[in-house]
Design an enzyme around this catalytic site. Structure first.
Site, PDB file in Angstrom:
ATOM      1  N   GLY A   1       0.802  -1.474  -0.036  1.00  0.00           N
ATOM      2  CA  GLY A   1      -0.048  -0.032  -0.214  1.00  0.00           C
ATOM      3  C   GLY A   1       0.690   0.983  -0.146  1.00  0.00           C
ATOM      4  N   GLY A   2       0.381   2.260   1.054  1.00  0.00           N
ATOM      5  CA  GLY A   2       1.437   3.377   0.861  1.00  0.00           C
ATOM      6  C   GLY A   2       2.930   3.385   1.628  1.00  0.00           C
TER       7      GLY A   2
ATOM      8  N   GLY B   1      20.540  11.283 -32.708  1.00  0.00           N
ATOM      9  CA  GLY B   1      20.300  11.814 -31.400  1.00  0.00           C
ATOM     10  C   GLY B   1      21.311  10.839 -30.568  1.00  0.00           C
ATOM     11  CB  ALA B   2      21.947   7.543 -29.110  1.00  0.00           C
TER      12      ALA B   2
END
Length: 519
Positions: free
Chosen positions: A172-173, A409-410
């Site tokens: 959970g949290g 771009g890499a």
């Protein structure tokens, strides 16, 4: 009653607290192969250095027979400070023998108080998690306790290192606190993290799955990437905390002092093996870890996220005793191309190193960002942009070594000069170009090749010509995009010199509240 009676009463109460949930619950903890909270603290910290804080805090809730139970002392968490290899740390260890380690109002306040002290004193903070989640009996007060912790995880991020060790359930949290911290370590078979447990999932979706298959150490280290290190035992997990801290300064204002290193002549730092480790054939794979081991100090490489996004390798090491962060393409997987997961993995590690003044060295051999509909629809643009952002934002020393390919771009994203690299070196066989020679030739000379009497021969000729004219490192060096083309065998020497030169680097960024990284 005199003062000695009061002192005896104090020790009786302290013994009650130290016993936690009692002998029977401690026995059940051991039967699961788990240590108690206090045993974990004793193992992690230097002997006789632990100082406990707030041992007598108790829940304020009297509902459900919670208040006054002598077997539930300590509020399900042990907090305090001590030393690891002589360096101060603050920590908490959740006690599963008390309320199943469930977090309530006062439990949260105990953790928050010790986090505040860690931030004030500027030392690392460690959380040893073993909790069934929120204490339902306390209602919304337990949620407030979580909020107190989450808030501090967030505002102290980048101020002090924060390490989470999951040593049992974290449901959970409870999972959000580790997720905000810098590193998450899990133990195989005994630790799990999930938002909703198997029973809830089965009720809502009809899917049946075990706790281990849903959120065990293997899953989070290989598939989700939520954890950085997995170990087979609790002792090994705590040992990895000690090792990790040895590469990290206490806070963002401090620089870690280099470890003692036996000074050698530059001739002794020569590494002849490096000439044979990278195949000259640009499409043949190899293991970048062999490159790393031949360049860094012996046995100093400590890999992070070893089993997640294996097409990129990140971790800590030392060069001449100085701690560094490594970001390396791994041609052994996916030809070292960048995909969504590897972009996230690298970006987060780069930002951590920048937070805590750890120089970043990049070994680059990249074909580009990984193509495909799944990657495009999954947001490779957004995820790939994180690497660009992380490198551009970083002000620590940044050095790149291009070992073979650097395309498109890499190439730009992986710490190129244009986005702020201090130094870029290339090996003589490096190919730096908009795209690989094969792909470029297909586009530029496609029609000419198709109409040729001998297409394959012409294609090979054009590829060789393109590689010679446009993809060799001297073109980039001539434009100042590469600082030097170096003998691979001298790579360690060049890095030693570069780190010494950049040791006192100072660089400012425009004043602002904070940037908006593409998340």
């Amino acid at each position: 009653m005199d003062i000695y009676d009061k002192i005896n009463e104090l020790y009786d109460k302290r013994r009650e607290v130290e016993l936690g949930g009692g002998d029977e619950r401690i026995k059940r903890q051991h039967e699961k192969g788990k240590m108690t909270a206090r045993e974990r603290i004793d193992y992690l910290l230097d002997e006789d250095t632990f100082v406990e804080l707030n041992p007598f805090v108790e829940t304020r809730t009297s509902d459900f027979s919670m208040n006054g139970d002598s077997s539930n002392k300590g509020e399900g968490v042990v907090t305090g400070y001590g030393k690891i290899e002589g360096r101060s740390v603050y920590l908490f260890a959740q006690d599963f023998t008390v309320y199943g380690g469930a977090l309530g109002e006062m439990h949260g306040k105990k953790i928050a108080a010790v986090m505040d002290l860690a931030a004030k004193t500027r030392v690392p903070f460690i959380g040893l998690s073993d909790s069934g989640g929120a204490r339902i009996q306390e209602g919304v007060s337990s949620l407030d306790g979580y909020g107190q912790v989450f808030y501090r995880n967030s505002i102290y991020s980048g101020v002090i290192p924060q390490i989470s060790v999951i040593m049992g359930p974290s449901a959970g949290g409870a999972v959000y606190s580790p997720a905000i911290t810098d590193f998450v370590i899990m133990v195989e078979k005994t630790s799990q993290m999930f938002i909703t447990g198997p029973k809830v999932i089965e009720t809502v979706t009809g899917e049946k799955i075990s706790s281990e298959d849903l959120g065990g150490a293997y899953i989070h280290n290989t598939k989700s990437g939520n954890a950085h290190i997995k170990t087979s035992t609790e002792e090994a997990a705590l040992d990895s905390v000690k090792k990790l801290l040895s590469y990290i300064p206490a806070n963002f204002e401090e620089k870690l002092k280099p470890l003692p290193y036996e000074t050698k002549s530059m001739e002794e730092e020569f590494r002849p093996a490096l000439t044979d480790l990278v195949p000259f054939d640009p499409v043949r794979p190899y293991d970048v870890k062999n490159i790393i081991e031949n360049i860094v100090d012996t046995d100093s490489f400590f890999e992070i996220h070893q089993d997640f996004a294996k097409n990129i390798v990140v971790g800590f090491a030392r060069i001449k005793g100085e701690a560094i962060g490594l970001v390396c393409n791994q041609p052994k997987y996916m030809a070292g191309g960048l995909d969504i997961d590897s972009s996230d993995k690298a970006s987060r590690f780069i930002r951590f190193c920048d937070c805590f003044n750890i120089p970043i060295i990049t070994f680059e051999d990249v074909t580009g960002f990984f193509p495909g509909v799944k990657q495009e629809h999954g947001g490779i643009i957004r995820h790939g942009a994180k690497i660009l952002y992380a490198y551009s934002e970083a002000t620590v020393p940044k050095i790149t070594v291009i070992t073979r390919k650097a395309f498109g771009g890499a190439y730009v994203a992986l710490n190129s000069k244009s986005i702020g690299a201090d130094l870029v070196y290339a090996w003589p066989n490096a190919e730096i170009a908009v795209m690989g020679p094969e792909g470029a030739v297909n586009i530029i000379y496609g029609r000419e090749i198709a109409e040729s009497d001998n297409p394959e021969s012409l294609r090979a000729e054009k590829i060789a010509d393109y590689r010679e004219k446009f993809a060799n490192p001297y073109v980039a060096a001539g434009l100042g995009m590469v600082d030097d083309v170096i003998d691979p065998r001298e790579t360690r020497i060049k890095l030693i010199q570069a780190l010494e030169m950049l040791r006192d680097k100072q660089e400012e960024r425009p004043h602002k509240k904070h940037g908006n990284i593409p998340l």
